[in-house]
Scaffold this motif. Sequence first.
Motif, mmCIF file in Angstrom:
data_model
loop_
_atom_site.group_PDB
_atom_site.id
_atom_site.type_symbol
_atom_site.label_atom_id
_atom_site.label_comp_id
_atom_site.label_asym_id
_atom_site.label_seq_id
_atom_site.Cartn_x
_atom_site.Cartn_y
_atom_site.Cartn_z
ATOM 1 N N GLY A 1 0.960 -1.090 0.037
ATOM 2 C CA GLY A 1 -0.135 -0.013 0.018
ATOM 3 C C GLY A 1 1.014 1.344 -0.071
ATOM 4 N N VAL A 2 2.210 1.439 -0.223
ATOM 5 C CA VAL A 2 2.813 2.490 -0.323
ATOM 6 C C VAL A 2 2.598 3.270 -1.597
ATOM 7 C CG1 VAL A 2 5.364 3.382 -0.307
ATOM 8 C CG2 VAL A 2 4.791 1.472 1.147
ATOM 9 N N ALA A 3 2.574 4.702 -1.419
ATOM 10 C CA ALA A 3 2.062 5.220 -2.815
ATOM 11 C C ALA A 3 3.150 5.057 -3.897
ATOM 12 C CB ALA A 3 2.069 6.751 -2.517
ATOM 13 N N ALA A 4 2.954 5.228 -4.986
ATOM 14 C CA ALA A 4 3.801 5.119 -6.011
ATOM 15 C C ALA A 4 5.080 6.085 -6.041
ATOM 16 C CB ALA A 4 3.152 5.392 -7.405
ATOM 17 N N GLU A 5 4.806 7.153 -5.631
ATOM 18 C CA GLU A 5 6.111 8.062 -5.509
ATOM 19 C C GLU A 5 6.969 7.702 -4.500
ATOM 20 O OE1 GLU A 5 7.086 13.179 -4.870
ATOM 21 O OE2 GLU A 5 4.855 12.197 -5.488
ATOM 22 N N ALA A 6 6.392 7.293 -3.262
ATOM 23 C CA ALA A 6 7.261 6.971 -2.234
ATOM 24 C C ALA A 6 8.248 5.508 -2.518
ATOM 25 C CB ALA A 6 6.516 6.659 -0.797
ATOM 26 N N ALA A 7 7.148 4.698 -3.109
ATOM 27 C CA ALA A 7 7.891 3.407 -3.352
ATOM 28 C C ALA A 7 8.888 3.486 -4.609
ATOM 29 C CB ALA A 7 6.822 2.434 -3.941
ATOM 30 N N GLN A 8 8.718 4.280 -5.417
ATOM 31 C CA GLN A 8 9.654 4.802 -6.543
ATOM 32 C C GLN A 8 10.954 5.230 -5.931
ATOM 33 O OE1 GLN A 8 8.657 5.928 -10.634
ATOM 34 N NE2 GLN A 8 9.943 7.662 -10.367
ATOM 35 N N ALA A 9 10.663 6.272 -5.027
ATOM 36 C CA ALA A 9 11.965 6.973 -4.194
ATOM 37 C C ALA A 9 12.910 5.987 -3.549
ATOM 38 C CB ALA A 9 11.631 8.092 -3.444
ATOM 39 N N ARG A 10 12.236 5.040 -2.829
ATOM 40 C CA ARG A 10 12.907 3.893 -2.030
ATOM 41 C C ARG A 10 13.543 3.079 -2.895
ATOM 42 N NH1 ARG A 10 16.067 2.123 1.928
ATOM 43 N NH2 ARG A 10 15.478 -0.202 2.490
ATOM 44 N N ALA A 11 13.069 2.741 -4.172
ATOM 45 C CA ALA A 11 13.675 1.758 -5.185
ATOM 46 C C ALA A 11 14.907 2.692 -5.642
ATOM 47 C CB ALA A 11 12.814 1.421 -6.113
ATOM 48 N N GLN A 12 14.742 3.834 -5.966
ATOM 49 C CA GLN A 12 15.931 4.694 -6.802
ATOM 50 C C GLN A 12 17.067 4.808 -5.572
ATOM 51 O OE1 GLN A 12 13.783 8.302 -7.594
ATOM 52 N NE2 GLN A 12 13.327 7.719 -9.670
ATOM 53 N N ALA A 13 16.653 4.911 -4.435
ATOM 54 C CA ALA A 13 17.779 4.935 -3.297
ATOM 55 C C ALA A 13 18.433 3.779 -3.351
ATOM 56 C CB ALA A 13 17.314 5.677 -1.938
ATOM 57 N N LEU A 14 17.696 2.581 -3.238
ATOM 58 C CA LEU A 14 18.540 1.302 -3.087
ATOM 59 C C LEU A 14 19.284 0.887 -4.234
ATOM 60 C CD1 LEU A 14 15.681 -0.559 -1.373
ATOM 61 C CD2 LEU A 14 18.063 -0.382 -0.479
ATOM 62 N N LEU A 15 18.705 1.228 -5.361
ATOM 63 C CA LEU A 15 19.540 1.004 -6.649
ATOM 64 C C LEU A 15 20.839 1.869 -6.935
ATOM 65 C CD1 LEU A 15 16.403 0.722 -9.043
ATOM 66 C CD2 LEU A 15 17.968 -1.412 -8.538
ATOM 67 N N THR A 16 20.721 3.072 -6.232
ATOM 68 C CA THR A 16 21.952 3.906 -6.352
ATOM 69 C C THR A 16 22.824 3.307 -5.331
ATOM 70 O OG1 THR A 16 20.578 5.898 -6.834
ATOM 71 C CG2 THR A 16 22.738 6.334 -6.044
ATOM 72 N N GLN A 17 22.327 3.158 -3.976
ATOM 73 C CA GLN A 17 23.061 2.558 -3.068
ATOM 74 C C GLN A 17 23.987 1.128 -3.416
ATOM 75 O OE1 GLN A 17 21.081 1.914 0.672
ATOM 76 N NE2 GLN A 17 23.036 1.401 1.922
ATOM 77 N N LEU A 18 23.281 0.452 -4.493
ATOM 78 C CA LEU A 18 23.800 -0.875 -4.961
ATOM 79 C C LEU A 18 24.492 -0.740 -6.236
ATOM 80 C CD1 LEU A 18 21.160 -2.965 -3.629
ATOM 81 C CD2 LEU A 18 23.533 -3.363 -3.001
ATOM 82 N N ASN A 19 24.813 0.403 -6.742
ATOM 83 C CA ASN A 19 25.566 0.696 -7.932
ATOM 84 C C ASN A 19 25.185 0.206 -9.262
ATOM 85 O OD1 ASN A 19 27.784 2.447 -6.446
ATOM 86 N ND2 ASN A 19 28.155 0.170 -5.439
#
Length: 227
Positions: free
Chosen positions: A115-133
């Motif tokens: 149930g996380v909103a699309a914008e928040a879910a995308q922001a978390r995904a972006q942060a993790l993908l960046t962190q994992l290079n």
Amino acid sequence: MIELKDVSKTFTLHNQGSAVIEVINNVSFEVATGECVALTGASGAGKSTLMRMIYGNYLTRAGSIQIGGLDMAQAEPREVIALRREVLGYVSQFLRVVPRVPTLAVVAEPLRMVGVAAEAAQARAQALLTQLNIPERLWTLSPTTFSGGEQQRVNIARGFAHAYPAMLLDEPTASLDSVNREVVLSLIEEAKARGVAIIGIFHDEAARARVCDREIDVGRFTPGVAA
């Protein structure tokens, strides 16, 4: 958070005269919140089988597997699905996704499912993908086209996207370079700090020594396998 009591498993070989193979017998242990427990033992001892039983992919022959108050050995399929969605995360060795789904959506999906909103879910995904290079130019592509190491990092990002209270980790640092290995170990340490109960298989001895609080030798519960 996680409690196994007298868990046993057999496989029946229907193409070999219905021979019954006893895999593990009478496994009992608990994992508290904020604790990481490593499953150890020789190849064939039953580590992966036990992990799949905890996740509900395999049925037990006997015993109980309590996760957040639900007995996975007796749970209905809908209860297992709900537990996987909200409570129990699983980072396997291999990424299995629907082809042509963009990487960003693959990583964000666990959050959207709770149930996380699309914008928040995308922001978390972006942060993790960046962190994992994972380069941003790859985020719109399907991870099915990626190298093995890139797929593994996408799988880890997906597994850590939602703050599961319990997690199963199957060789999370296998084949990673030193930079990304450090990122993964930091993610595990952060999960422990917020109270996640973790069970993992770590052939990387240094990683196991760093993040695991204790070890369970599955060989002790495997008939015919020396501990």
